[in-house]
Structure formats: C-alpha cells, structure tokens
Motif scaffolding. Sequence first.
Motif, PDB file in Angstrom:
ATOM      1  N   GLY A  89      15.300  18.691  13.687  1.00  0.00           N
ATOM      2  CA  GLY A  89      16.397  18.650  12.625  1.00  0.00           C
ATOM      3  C   GLY A  89      17.526  19.651  12.745  1.00  0.00           C
ATOM      4  N   ILE A  90      17.312  20.524  13.900  1.00  0.00           N
ATOM      5  CA  ILE A  90      18.502  21.489  14.045  1.00  0.00           C
ATOM      6  C   ILE A  90      19.161  21.327  15.447  1.00  0.00           C
ATOM      7  N   SER A  91      20.238  22.027  15.639  1.00  0.00           N
ATOM      8  CA  SER A  91      21.137  21.636  17.090  1.00  0.00           C
ATOM      9  C   SER A  91      20.077  22.461  18.218  1.00  0.00           C
ATOM     10  N   ASP A  94      20.704  26.304  18.117  1.00  0.00           N
ATOM     11  CA  ASP A  94      19.736  26.968  17.156  1.00  0.00           C
ATOM     12  C   ASP A  94      18.093  26.951  17.455  1.00  0.00           C
ATOM     13  N   ASN A  95      17.644  25.829  18.130  1.00  0.00           N
ATOM     14  CA  ASN A  95      16.677  25.869  18.713  1.00  0.00           C
ATOM     15  C   ASN A  95      16.394  27.277  19.619  1.00  0.00           C
ATOM     16  N   LYS A 125      27.229  20.150  16.935  1.00  0.00           N
ATOM     17  CA  LYS A 125      26.072  20.152  15.910  1.00  0.00           C
ATOM     18  C   LYS A 125      25.019  19.046  15.847  1.00  0.00           C
ATOM     19  N   ARG A 126      25.031  18.270  16.888  1.00  0.00           N
ATOM     20  CA  ARG A 126      24.152  17.214  17.121  1.00  0.00           C
ATOM     21  C   ARG A 126      22.691  17.817  17.090  1.00  0.00           C
ATOM     22  N   LYS A 127      21.869  17.133  16.186  1.00  0.00           N
ATOM     23  CA  LYS A 127      20.517  17.335  16.198  1.00  0.00           C
ATOM     24  C   LYS A 127      19.842  16.909  17.489  1.00  0.00           C
ATOM     25  N   LYS A 129      16.937  15.937  17.579  1.00  0.00           N
ATOM     26  CA  LYS A 129      16.160  14.607  17.289  1.00  0.00           C
ATOM     27  C   LYS A 129      16.867  13.514  17.703  1.00  0.00           C
ATOM     28  N   ASN A 130      18.469  13.665  17.957  1.00  0.00           N
ATOM     29  CA  ASN A 130      19.087  12.571  18.415  1.00  0.00           C
ATOM     30  C   ASN A 130      19.534  12.745  19.586  1.00  0.00           C
TER      31      ASN A 130
END
Length: 211
Positions: A89-91, A94-95, A125-127, A129-130
């Motif tokens: 759920g984060i970019s 950020d991971n 900003k793409r998460k 999960k995508n």
Amino acid sequence: MTLIDIKNVSKSFKGIQLFENATAQFEKGKTYGIIGHNGSGKSVLFKMICGFISPDAGEITINPAYRDKQSNFPQNFGIIIDRPGYIGGISGFDNLKKLADIQQLITHQEIKRAMTLVGLEPDAKRKVKNYSLGMKQKLALAQAIMENQEVLILDEPFNALDIDSVQSIRQLLFTFKKEGKTIILTSHNQEDINLLCDYVFQIRQHTLEVV
C-alpha cells in the motif's frame, strides 16, 4: 582473500538430498555463477551462505571482516533470494526507506540514487501493489545495492526484466565488478553467466563442481 569457505556441507530440504560433502571457496572481488537444474539447491545454497538456514553437516565460514559479531548473519551483504516481501500500500521509495531506517546507514538521496540506477523513478507515488513483476524485481535490486554493500548474493537478478533492463543491470554489475565488489549470482540465461562471471560452479550430484 577467501570471503566464503564452504567445507564438506550436506543439506537435505523437504526430504530431498541437495548437497553431500560439498566444498567451494569464494574469493573477495570476484564474480561467481552458480548453475544447476530447477530444484538442484541454488536458493538453498544462498540461504545457507546468508545464515538463514543451517547445513545438516559441514560448515560455511564467512571471513570475520564480513561477519556480524553479534549474530550468525554476514554483514555488508546485499541479498536477493526468492521474492522479497514489500508493503503493497505504499510506494517503492517508502518501502526502501523503512528498510534503510533499520540500520540508518544511508540518506534518502542514496536510496533515490539506487532506485535510479536500476531504472525506477524514486519520486513516483505508484504503490508497490500496482508494480509489474519487472518493477518489483528492480525494487529488490535497489534494496540489494542501496547501502553500497560489498558482497552481492543475487538469485536470478534478471528475472522478469525486459531486454533493455537486462542490458542496463548487466552494465551495472560490470561497474560493481570494476569497483571490486564480490558477486555471486544464478541465472537461467547462460549468456548472463558467460558475460559476467569469472568462475562458475555447477551443482551436480549434490556437490559444487567447477565448470
């Protein structure tokens, strides 16, 4: 300098004998390929080198300069084994930032530099999960190199990458070779092995044979 010394190692995994009295040495600053059929034990070998699992017999010794004195885990190793788990759920940035915060060795700019080197946009900003499979592979590569690790243990680093990305990551590994990093990798593509590796071990009859 011997960095990793595998001596008379035996290991069965899920009831299957993978290694029996296997012996090999890995020298600092060289690039090694590990080849073998699916299920031969390549990933298990990497997990033993990294201290995630233990041999049933024999020993794997990491040079003291690369061993954490407080644990059995090697230090200054960048690792890709299996598929790393990330927070969907984060970019990507950020991971990696959460992982970098564990040791606090690098700045946000160094994380962004690693992402750029492998072909990811650090400010996107793409998460996760995508992400496509190729993007997830690049994120794993960024994690493996972002702290300027001196030893890279890379299980199928080119998996799911397109042709242009394969060329880019090969060039990146060539750069790391010139810098004197130690690289141990697997690949189903013989061309990767031929181009990158100084030495090749084949897993055959439960041992490590020099090719």
